[in-house]
Write an enzyme that holds these catalytic residues in place. Structure first.
Site, short mmCIF file in Angstrom:
data_model
loop_
_atom_site.label_atom_id
_atom_site.label_comp_id
_atom_site.label_asym_id
_atom_site.label_seq_id
_atom_site.Cartn_x
_atom_site.Cartn_y
_atom_site.Cartn_z
N LYS A 218 0.83 -1.17 -0.01
CA LYS A 218 0.14 -0.02 0.11
C LYS A 218 0.88 1.18 0.00
CE LYS A 218 -1.98 2.95 1.99
NZ LYS A 218 -1.93 4.62 1.69
N GLU A 299 8.91 2.14 11.14
CA GLU A 299 10.08 3.03 11.15
C GLU A 299 9.47 4.45 11.12
OE1 GLU A 299 11.91 5.89 9.63
OE2 GLU A 299 12.81 4.46 8.02
N CYS A 333 13.48 10.93 6.81
CA CYS A 333 13.26 10.47 8.05
C CYS A 333 14.31 11.03 9.11
CB CYS A 333 12.93 9.17 8.31
SG CYS A 333 11.25 8.70 7.62
N GLU A 433 9.29 17.34 13.96
CA GLU A 433 9.73 16.97 12.82
C GLU A 433 9.37 18.15 11.78
OE1 GLU A 433 10.88 13.02 10.00
OE2 GLU A 433 8.72 13.18 11.00
#
Length: 529
Positions: A218, A299, A333, A433
């Site tokens: 997906k 993750e 990331c 972030e």
């Protein structure tokens, strides 16, 4: 915030003829006949008939249409995947020897290499990154399949004599013998992000197939195109090998599809890369009372610290730190978005970093002069701009001219890299972030202080330290809780380098034999013989 006075290469447009004929043909086909879902070895539209339009973030131009799956598509897809997994007949996926799976994965790697330029251009058009970055990621995806092609035959168990006493019904002369075997965990839902779609898909599909699992991929709804091509190539390789094409499935759609996969009792494992907020939502979905408990590999986000000592080699540290946070326009990331520089070197380092940032050529990812492409979507660009504006309003200062950049098409996705100083350590700009080309730089006075500053975060994905002193480097490595710590480099990856997060950065690991183990589960066999 006013637009930064940064000139775009050719106004943010790609050169005429930059898109190759094979890529144009693929996009033309997907505009006339949208790419569908792939389940039970066949392509088909979504149950609702809905479609999603994908656009070039640099220009806003329509690229293609793909099927828009909904929760209604999940049940049939999982059932089809389970049928492939549970088939024990001749020619089934279950009957395929590990060496056959290894040859399959090697063939996929060859197909990725054969179609490398096509895949790289699709990634640029769909996500925005530069062609050089996309080419590197396509090569990295092929290496994932090659690594796990070799790993497929390395899954072994053990045989031993246990210490348990013989049961009272044992006949004379018998003994206990035990063994362990590793079996595929089952049906895997691989949910991938929009920042590096092909590479992240390969990091999940390759080990899952190597372990003998079946995979439901997906991809992120905004960047599905290279995932469609990947599944086409994997299905081709499966067909060539005489193996069930249904060992891999594709569901293109939004977050509701991912949630439905996590909740479905037929899914044995969810492997997810993306934001911490979405990861937490998946945990809630997977752990719903009365439901099943799939295994999870997550993750998630990061706010990675970079420590620069006064003795660091500036010639490599400045471009290294810049690449560590600005690569892929900061949509990484592990981006080193918090930089701590020893006070004696701080001002000079900030000046050099700002000069390096200002020198980055910003433009369409297919333009050969571009070093940074646009952010992945107008909505994401607006979020990054707002986060930077809020930081400036709270007292932080941008050194130089970083920020949103106007372009000829009005797409609104270009963002010049920003070097920020004077940010409050408790502000969102430092603690949350940003996922854009924004770096916050702050000074420190001693090693103990900077280790505490670096580790003062909810995340724990990665970190780096730049120094000529091995003892200093080791103290930072020991003191920072992160899944990966780089020394005199940042964001170095290969299939054998295990990656994973601590705290809010996730559960479990990817890559290496430890990553393969996440797609296996052990079984103990104890025999009286």
């Amino acid at each position: 915030m006013s637009a930064a006075p940064t000139a775009l290469v050719d106004g943010g447009r790609a050169p005429a003829g930059a898109v190759s004929a094979p890529v144009r043909a693929v996009l033309d086909a997907w505009r006339s006949e949208p790419a569908g879902l792939f389940t039970a070895g066949e392509w088909h539209p979504a149950a609702t008939g809905e479609r999603r339009t994908t656009r070039d973030p640099a220009t806003g131009a329509v690229l293609a249409e793909v099927a828009e799956a909904s929760a209604a598509d999940v049940g049939p897809a999982v059932e089809a995947a389970r049928a492939v997994l549970d088939d024990r007949g001749a020619g089934s996926w279950w009957a395929a020897a590990p060496s056959a799976r290894g040859r399959l994965l090697w063939r996929v790697a060859d197909l990725l290499a054969e179609h490398a330029e096509e895949l790289a251009q699709l990634e640029v058009l769909d996500q925005g990154k530069t062609l050089a970055t996309a080419r590197g990621e396509v090569a990295g995806a092929a290496e994932q399949f090659r690594y796990f092609a070799g790993a497929a035959t390395k899954v072994t168990g053990t045989t031993f004599r246990p210490s348990a006493p013989l049961p009272p019904y044992a006949t004379p002369g018998t003994r206990l013998v035990a063994s362990t075997v590793q079996e595929p965990v089952g049906v895997v839902a691989a949910i991938t992000p929009w920042n590096s779609p092909l590479l992240m898909a390969a990091m999940k599909v390759a080990p899952a197939l190597a372990a003998g699992c079946v995979v439901l991929l997906k991809p992120a709804e905004d960047t599905p195109l290279t995932s469609v091509r990947l599944v086409q190539l994997v299905a081709r390789a499966l067909g060539e090998a005489g193996l069930p094409r249904g060992a891999v499935s594709l569901l293109t759609g939004g977050g509701a599809v991912g949630a439905a996969l996590a909740e479905h009792a037929g899914v044995d494992k969810v492997a997810f890369t993306g934001s911490t907020a979405t990861g937490r939502a998946l945990v809630r979905s997977a752990g719903r009372p009365g439901g099943h408990l799939p295994r999870l590999t997550l993750e998630l986000g990061g706010k990675s610290p970079t420590v620069v000592m006064a003795d660091a080699d500036t010639a490599s540290a400045v471009p290294g730190v810049a690449r560590g946070v600005f690569a892929n326009s900061g949509q990484v990331c592990v981006a080193g978005s918090r930089v701590y520089v020893e006070r004696g070197a701080h001002d000079a380092f900030v000046e050099a970093l700002a000069e390096h940032a200002a020198a980055q050529a910003l433009g369409h990812g297919l333009h050969p002069s571009s070093q940074l492409g646009p952010l992945a979507s107008p909505a994401h660009a607006a979020r990054v701009a707002q986060r930077l504006a809020d930081g400036v309003a709270a007292g932080a200062q941008v050194v130089g001219a970083g920020g949103p950049v106007e372009d000829a098409s009005g797409g609104g996705c270009f963002f010049a890299p920003a070097v920020v100083v004077g940010a409050d350590p408790s502000s969102p700009l430092v603690r949350e972030e940003v996922f854009g080309p924004v770096v916050v730089v702050a000074p420190f006075d001693d090693l103990e202080e900077v280790v505490a500053m670096a580790d003062d975060t909810d995340y724990g994905l990665a970190a780096s330290v730049w120094t000529r002193d091995l003892r200093t480097a080791q103290r930072v490595v020991d003191g920072v809780r992160a899944g990966t710590v780089w020394v005199n480099c940042h964001a170095v990856f290969s299939p054998e380098l295990v990656t994973g997060g601590r705290r809010a950065s996730g559960w479990g690991v990817e890559n290496g034999m430890e990553g393969l183990a996440g797609y296996l589960e052990g079984k103990t066999v104890c025999s009286l013989v």
